[in-house]
Design an enzyme around this catalytic site. Structure first.
Site, PDB file in Angstrom:
ATOM      1  N   GLY A  28       0.843  -1.310   0.022  1.00  0.00           N
ATOM      2  CA  GLY A  28      -0.015  -0.160   0.051  1.00  0.00           C
ATOM      3  C   GLY A  28       0.784   1.056  -0.002  1.00  0.00           C
ATOM      4  O   GLY A  28       1.997   1.176   0.427  1.00  0.00           O
TER       5      GLY A  28
ATOM      6  N   SER B 185      -0.360   4.460   4.585  1.00  0.00           N
ATOM      7  CA  SER B 185      -1.520   3.763   4.463  1.00  0.00           C
ATOM      8  C   SER B 185      -1.834   2.969   5.707  1.00  0.00           C
ATOM      9  O   SER B 185      -2.718   2.765   6.197  1.00  0.00           O
ATOM     10  CB  SER B 185      -1.651   2.837   3.121  1.00  0.00           C
ATOM     11  OG  SER B 185      -0.651   1.814   3.203  1.00  0.00           O
TER      12      SER B 185
ATOM     13  N   LYS C 289       0.608   0.256   6.925  1.00  0.00           N
ATOM     14  CA  LYS C 289       1.289  -1.069   6.934  1.00  0.00           C
ATOM     15  C   LYS C 289       2.312  -1.546   8.194  1.00  0.00           C
ATOM     16  O   LYS C 289       1.841  -2.510   8.624  1.00  0.00           O
ATOM     17  CB  LYS C 289       2.271  -1.286   5.642  1.00  0.00           C
ATOM     18  CG  LYS C 289       1.534  -1.139   4.286  1.00  0.00           C
ATOM     19  CD  LYS C 289       2.502  -1.076   3.108  1.00  0.00           C
ATOM     20  CE  LYS C 289       3.715  -0.027   3.044  1.00  0.00           C
ATOM     21  NZ  LYS C 289       3.155   1.430   2.964  1.00  0.00           N
ATOM     22  N   SER C 290       3.081  -0.424   8.545  1.00  0.00           N
ATOM     23  CA  SER C 290       3.911  -0.687   9.457  1.00  0.00           C
ATOM     24  C   SER C 290       2.986  -0.843  10.918  1.00  0.00           C
ATOM     25  O   SER C 290       3.411  -1.405  11.585  1.00  0.00           O
ATOM     26  CB  SER C 290       4.894   0.223   9.749  1.00  0.00           C
ATOM     27  OG  SER C 290       5.911   0.357   8.649  1.00  0.00           O
TER      28      SER C 290
ATOM     29  N   SER D 139       5.740  -1.644  -2.100  1.00  0.00           N
ATOM     30  CA  SER D 139       5.804  -2.665  -3.127  1.00  0.00           C
ATOM     31  C   SER D 139       4.730  -2.593  -4.023  1.00  0.00           C
ATOM     32  O   SER D 139       3.834  -3.102  -4.407  1.00  0.00           O
ATOM     33  CB  SER D 139       5.500  -4.210  -2.499  1.00  0.00           C
ATOM     34  OG  SER D 139       4.586  -4.454  -1.814  1.00  0.00           O
TER      35      SER D 139
HETATM   36  N1  LIG Z   1      -6.797   1.850  10.645  1.00  0.00           N
HETATM   37  C1  LIG Z   1      -5.718   2.319  10.567  1.00  0.00           C
HETATM   38  N2  LIG Z   1      -4.516   1.429  10.454  1.00  0.00           N
HETATM   39  C2  LIG Z   1      -3.227   1.656  10.485  1.00  0.00           C
HETATM   40  N3  LIG Z   1      -2.857   3.009  10.649  1.00  0.00           N
HETATM   41  C3  LIG Z   1      -3.961   4.062  10.661  1.00  0.00           C
HETATM   42  C4  LIG Z   1      -5.192   3.541  10.754  1.00  0.00           C
HETATM   43  N4  LIG Z   1      -5.894   4.843  10.598  1.00  0.00           N
HETATM   44  C5  LIG Z   1      -5.040   5.879  11.075  1.00  0.00           C
HETATM   45  N5  LIG Z   1      -3.512   5.427  10.658  1.00  0.00           N
HETATM   46  C6  LIG Z   1      -2.334   6.113  11.068  1.00  0.00           C
HETATM   47  O1  LIG Z   1      -1.926   6.190   9.567  1.00  0.00           O
HETATM   48  C7  LIG Z   1      -0.564   6.031   9.841  1.00  0.00           C
HETATM   49  C8  LIG Z   1       0.300   5.013   9.022  1.00  0.00           C
HETATM   50  O2  LIG Z   1       1.616   5.234   9.205  1.00  0.00           O
HETATM   51  P1  LIG Z   1       2.503   3.892   8.776  1.00  0.00           P
HETATM   52  O3  LIG Z   1       4.191   4.397   8.974  1.00  0.00           O
HETATM   53  O4  LIG Z   1       2.170   2.728   9.618  1.00  0.00           O
HETATM   54  O5  LIG Z   1       2.425   3.711   7.227  1.00  0.00           O
HETATM   55  P2  LIG Z   1       3.187   2.792   6.197  1.00  0.00           P
HETATM   56  O6  LIG Z   1       2.317   2.037   5.277  1.00  0.00           O
HETATM   57  O7  LIG Z   1       4.027   1.633   7.032  1.00  0.00           O
HETATM   58  O8  LIG Z   1       4.283   3.900   5.536  1.00  0.00           O
HETATM   59  P3  LIG Z   1       5.429   3.670   4.858  1.00  0.00           P
HETATM   60  O9  LIG Z   1       5.380   2.785   3.287  1.00  0.00           O
HETATM   61  O10 LIG Z   1       6.260   5.107   4.411  1.00  0.00           O
HETATM   62  O11 LIG Z   1       6.503   2.789   5.584  1.00  0.00           O
HETATM   63  C9  LIG Z   1       0.052   6.326  11.212  1.00  0.00           C
HETATM   64  O12 LIG Z   1       0.067   7.839  11.454  1.00  0.00           O
HETATM   65  C10 LIG Z   1      -1.654   5.597  11.903  1.00  0.00           C
HETATM   66  O13 LIG Z   1      -1.548   6.271  13.146  1.00  0.00           O
HETATM   67 MG   LIG Z   2       6.191   1.496   7.103  1.00  0.00          MG
END
Ligand SMILES: Nc1ncnc2c1ncn2[C@@H]1O[C@H](COP(=O)(O)OP(=O)(O)OP(=O)(O)O)[C@@H](O)[C@H]1O
Ligand SMILES: [Mg+2]
Length: 191
Positions: A32, A36, A38-39, A106
């Site tokens: 994603g 979005s 993921k982490s 990805s």
């Molecule tokens: N239902 C949800 N699940 C996960 N995160 C959420 C949700 N709703 C809001 N958020 C928020 O969205 C953000 C997601 O950030 P995260 O670092 O997890 O994204 P990521 O997909 O890992 O990005 P990256 O590819 O840059 O590592 C966080 O600030 C989190 O608090």
């Molecule tokens: Mg991440």
């Protein structure tokens, strides 16, 4: 070169390791846009699996770029190689019997398909962590969208590089509609 290498099998296989651990080794592949979720979701799923006595291991995009993939950047070719390596590593962890949580943007279908093939289709779940570019840019947990919009980051997925949506994911987690807790529950349903 390839002519001179030969696979050397051991006598303890995946099934034996799984019996020892009492679980199925698999890859939960989170894809994603940046931001979005993921982490954030993978970290909570990992905690819950641990609480339930399950052996898991988390592979995360940024983390692996500090080591294994520190020679790679963000061009299409480097991203492809990044995901190729991660796909192979995730497959090894799953083969070891672990529930492997892989969180990587990805962006290309081909890379995700290669990861699925490396792990074996029966061991691989593709989870599309879905949120619009607008929502992700609004959250901007790492401040990357602000930089990308100013042109300070090249090849930024969703802004200046493509994201190919999964066509047939095993699960869609819409983080604009679901709470973190609901998102985690959905993922745990796959294990
Ligand atoms: N239902 C949800 N699940 C996960 N995160 C959420 C949700 N709703 C809001 N958020 C928020 O969205 C953000 C997601 O950030 P995260 O670092 O997890 O994204 P990521 O997909 O890992 O990005 P990256 O590819 O840059 O590592 C966080 O600030 C989190 O608090
Ligand atoms: Mg991440």
């Amino acid at each position: 070169m390839v002519d001179n290498i030969k696979w050397h099998s051991g006598e303890i296989n995946k099934a034996a390791r799984e019996e020892l651990l009492g679980q199925q080794g698999m890859v939960l592949w989170f894809t994603g846009l940046s931001g979005s979720g993921k982490s954030t979701i993978a970290v909570e799923v990992e905690k819950e699996l641990y609480r339930r006595g399950r052996a898991s291991y988390r592979l995360d995009g940024d983390n692996l770029r500090f080591g294994l993939n520190k020679d790679l950047g963000f061009t299409a070719a480097d991203r492809e190689e990044n995901i190729r390596r991660i796909g192979e590593v995730a497959a090894l962890f799953a083969d070891a019997g672990l529930i492997t949580l892989a969180s990587f943007i990805s962006p290309y279908r081909s890379g995700r398909e290669a990861a699925r093939e490396a792990a074996g289709v029966e061991n691989f779940k593709e989870i599309y962590v879905k949120a619009s570019v607008e929502a992700c840019a609004e959250r901007d947990p790492k401040g990357l969208y602000a930089k990308a919009k100013k042109g300070e980051i090249e090849n930024f997925t969703g802004i200046s590089a493509p994201y190919e949506e999964p066509e047939n994911p095993d699960l869609i987690v819409d983080t604009e509609k679901l709470s973190l807790e609901e998102s985690v529950e959905l993922v745990l349903g796959l294990v």
